[in-house]
Design a protein around this motif. Structure first.
Motif, PDB file in Angstrom:
ATOM      1  N   ARG A 206       0.844  -1.204   0.000  1.00  0.00           N
ATOM      2  CA  ARG A 206       0.000   0.000   0.000  1.00  0.00           C
ATOM      3  C   ARG A 206       0.875   1.248   0.000  1.00  0.00           C
ATOM      4  O   ARG A 206       1.789   1.382   0.812  1.00  0.00           O
ATOM      5  N   ARG A 208       1.077   5.586  -1.986  1.00  0.00           N
ATOM      6  CA  ARG A 208       0.469   6.596  -2.852  1.00  0.00           C
ATOM      7  C   ARG A 208       1.409   6.817  -4.027  1.00  0.00           C
ATOM      8  O   ARG A 208       2.627   6.941  -3.853  1.00  0.00           O
ATOM      9  N   VAL A 212      -2.129   9.324  -5.632  1.00  0.00           N
ATOM     10  CA  VAL A 212      -3.303   8.455  -5.719  1.00  0.00           C
ATOM     11  C   VAL A 212      -3.031   7.209  -4.878  1.00  0.00           C
ATOM     12  O   VAL A 212      -1.958   6.606  -5.001  1.00  0.00           O
ATOM     13  N   VAL A 214      -2.774   3.503  -4.041  1.00  0.00           N
ATOM     14  CA  VAL A 214      -2.688   2.335  -4.917  1.00  0.00           C
ATOM     15  C   VAL A 214      -2.219   1.117  -4.130  1.00  0.00           C
ATOM     16  O   VAL A 214      -1.624   1.233  -3.056  1.00  0.00           O
ATOM     17  N   ARG A 255      -2.934  -1.483  -8.615  1.00  0.00           N
ATOM     18  CA  ARG A 255      -4.400  -1.384  -8.618  1.00  0.00           C
ATOM     19  C   ARG A 255      -4.768  -0.122  -7.871  1.00  0.00           C
ATOM     20  O   ARG A 255      -4.453   0.029  -6.689  1.00  0.00           O
ATOM     21  N   VAL A 256      -5.393   0.800  -8.570  1.00  0.00           N
ATOM     22  CA  VAL A 256      -5.842   2.033  -7.935  1.00  0.00           C
ATOM     23  C   VAL A 256      -6.931   1.679  -6.929  1.00  0.00           C
ATOM     24  O   VAL A 256      -7.824   0.873  -7.216  1.00  0.00           O
ATOM     25  N   GLU A 257      -6.844   2.265  -5.742  1.00  0.00           N
ATOM     26  CA  GLU A 257      -7.808   1.923  -4.690  1.00  0.00           C
ATOM     27  C   GLU A 257      -9.092   2.722  -4.864  1.00  0.00           C
ATOM     28  O   GLU A 257      -9.311   3.744  -4.216  1.00  0.00           O
ATOM     29  N   ARG A 258      -9.905   2.215  -5.771  1.00  0.00           N
ATOM     30  CA  ARG A 258     -11.246   2.770  -5.954  1.00  0.00           C
ATOM     31  C   ARG A 258     -12.178   1.642  -6.362  1.00  0.00           C
ATOM     32  O   ARG A 258     -11.738   0.590  -6.836  1.00  0.00           O
ATOM     33  N   GLU A 259     -13.446   1.849  -6.174  1.00  0.00           N
ATOM     34  CA  GLU A 259     -14.446   0.825  -6.443  1.00  0.00           C
ATOM     35  C   GLU A 259     -14.369   0.355  -7.895  1.00  0.00           C
ATOM     36  O   GLU A 259     -14.376   1.161  -8.823  1.00  0.00           O
ATOM     37  N   ALA A 261     -11.919  -0.973  -9.533  1.00  0.00           N
ATOM     38  CA  ALA A 261     -10.608  -0.972 -10.191  1.00  0.00           C
ATOM     39  C   ALA A 261      -9.994  -2.365 -10.139  1.00  0.00           C
ATOM     40  O   ALA A 261     -10.225  -3.134  -9.206  1.00  0.00           O
TER      41      ALA A 261
END
Length: 567
Positions: A206, A208, A212, A214, A255-259, A261
């Motif tokens: 983990r 940034r 962003v 990630v 992997r971008v940490e967003r729903e 992704a």
């Protein structure tokens, strides 16, 4: 012996266990641990002499282990307990690790020991997935066969877990938390590499990147650069070069940490944020080397997935290799040889169906280069598992050599695809039309020994991956120096010419693509849902029909709340 495998998924290790037990003469059934009800019902249907759990994230129901001898394969040495064993082994730089087979009891990982294996850890931090699919899987398969043999010995008694014993070296370790995965780019490169690899392939380190959040995967030490930690300073072949506290690291995937992704090549995932970053050498998924009349095109794609861009680059490398004045061309895969098209890139595309179509055409071009090389003899070196189009790609060579631990899955059906990669030519040519139909319809894994017996491969060699690659190179050098080389090469050309006159490769390709267009654009066989389930790591709701023989024989269906599953 009647054995029931209960597993969280029919993954590579479980497939190897299934193959080894069947080869040892046992009758083996598989049940996915989708629910307590399903596991209990499977045990009642199979009535096994032994239950083995080679890969299980959930607790075995008491009704199962109290009624049937049940052995858990745990990826840690005797005494090690907890769900993050391999993560801690890598993070703590353990010099030695192991795998233990222990009997299921009320307390997790605390049962009597049936056996164990120890192995040295690599000096360089390994990726968790590489450790699991390599030495852990090797040890686990040996143990599974040993456990089955011991279960047939009435005098055998497992050894109670006793932390006073010198053989019990492990301890209870807590599950890794999110905080344990976090790192700062200002840390030393080696620390970042170790932290990320302890979480690769899941859940990733983990950090940034470009401000962003990630998840970071697939990292390699970069050059010693003086710069700002966390700044993306270069890119190449989908990877990005990021400054660290004492140098830099190449980041292959994030992997971008967003729903919604998904894990993607880093440059693709970051998009416009790194679009202006310059290209720089120093990172390559594809290389070419030559020695003693042998050229070697090596490729190592993360998890064996081959995107449109990767396929185009590999096809170009094969054309280059074929144009050289060597006598044998070795096509060498990496940790995973190939699993065909890149489902994550397809799913993340703005137009997934169109991307899938471009991807299958690009990988077809790779297969055409392997098949169409008539200026040299071609050897494929399959040192890692292969599936679907990745298997078919390797079959176009004159000689197919596999490592003895490799599992091949020469089928497409479970992903809702007819398949291409010229499989309707290369597979029947190798094994005959009847076997080709059986392999593609049954959709079951094939071990290295069986692959040789069927004619799918020509030779299986042992050793570590590096030892295997060295032995394949020696084989290719002998082939290049063979007094009958000219006759062999003339035979390759003649076969290709005769086959082309009988039915051109373009005709096979056109027929396959006609079927694939219906699968990709019309979704006639559920490719869209299967792809999304795979990419999203959706947990199966039932054991697939082609694995659940016990339900077919008994007439029992999956539990009422279970739906379809794609493996």
């Amino acid at each position: 012996m009647r054995i029931l495998l209960i597993c969280s998924s029919f993954n590579g290790l479980t497939q190897r266990a299934w193959l080894a037990l069947r080869r040892a003469g046992h009758d083996v059934d598989v049940e996915l641990a989708v629910s307590e009800q399903a596991m209990v019902e499977a045990a009642e249907l199979v009535k096994p002499d032994l239950v083995i759990c080679p890969f299980l994230k959930d607790r075995v129901p008491a009704r199962v282990w109290r009624g049937h001898r049940t052995v858990i394969v745990h990826p840690g040495p005797p005494g090690d307990r907890g769900p993050s064993s391999l993560d801690w082994a890598i993070a703590d730089a353990e010099p030695e690790w192991g795998v233990t087979a222990l009997q299921a009891v009320e307390e997790m990982d605390a049962g009597p020991i049936w056996g164990y294996r120890m192995f040295p850890m690599p000096a360089e931090p390994p990726r968790k997935s590489a450790l699991y699919n390599g030495p852990v899987a090797d040890a686990a398969v040996e143990l599974v066969v040993e456990v089955a043999a011991k279960a047939g010995d009435a005098s055998f008694r497992p050894v109670p877990l006793d932390y006073r014993s010198p053989e019990v070296r492990g301890r209870l370790r807590r599950a890794m938390r999110h905080a344990d995965r976090e790192f700062s780019w200002a840390e030393p490169t080696q620390d970042i590499v170790r932290r990320v690899r302890a979480a690769d392939g899941s859940p990733g380190g983990r950090a940034r990147l470009c401000d962003v959040p990630v998840r970071v995967f697939d990292v390699y030490r970069g050059p010693d650069l003086a710069g700002v930690p966390g700044q993306v300073v270069a890119r190449r072949e989908g990877a990005v070069l990021v400054g660290t506290g004492d140098g830099s690291v190449w980041v292959g995937h994030v992997r971008v940490e967003r729903e919604g992704a998904v894990k993607l090549p880093a440059a693709l995932a970051m998009g416009d944020l790194v679009a202006g970053v310059p290209e720089r050498s120093g990172y390559s998924e594809i290389t070419y080397d030559r020695s003693d009349g042998v050229g070697v095109v090596s490729f190592d794609f993360y998890n064996g997935a081959m995107s449109t861009d990767q396929c185009r680059r590999l096809a170009a490398a094969l054309r280059y290799g074929a144009a050289q004045d060597t006598r044998v061309l070795v096509v060498r895969g990496g940790e995973v040889f190939s699993n065909g098209v890149h489902l994550n890139v397809i799913e993340a595309s703005r137009h997934p169906e169109l991307e899938a179509w471009m991807n299958i055409n690009a990988i077809n071009a790779v297969c055409r280069e392997v098949l169409g090389c008539v200026s040299q003899l071609v050897v494929t070196s399959i040192g890692g598992n292969a599936g679907a189009g990745g298997v078919m790609m390797g079959l176009g060579a004159d000689r197919v050599i596999v490592r003895d631990s490799v599992v091949l899955n020469p089928h497409y059906r479970t992903m809702g695809l007819f398949g291409s990669e010229l499989w309707t030519y290369v597979l029947p040519r190798r094994v005959g039309p009847e076997q080709a139909r059986r392999l593609t319809w049954e959709a079951l894994p094939i071990g290295a020994a069986e692959a040789v017996e069927l004619g799918l491969a020509d030779k299986a060699l042992g050793g570590s991956r590096l030892e295997f690659e060295a032995r394949v190179l020696e084989y290719a050098e002998r082939l290049a120096a063979d007094p009958g080389y000219d006759r062999l090469l003339a035979g390759r050309r003649q076969v290709r010419e005769v086959d082309e006159r009988r039915k051109p490769l373009d005709a096979y390709r056109a027929e396959e693509l006609a079927e694939m267009s219906r699968d990709m654009f019309d979704d006639r066989s559920g490719f869209r849902a299967a792809r999304r389930a795979f990419v999203g790591k959706v947990r199966a709701q039932a054991t697939p029909e082609h694995l659940a023989r016990h339900r077919e024989w008994s007439g029992a269906s999956a539990p009422a709340d279970a739906g379809a599953s794609h493996m």
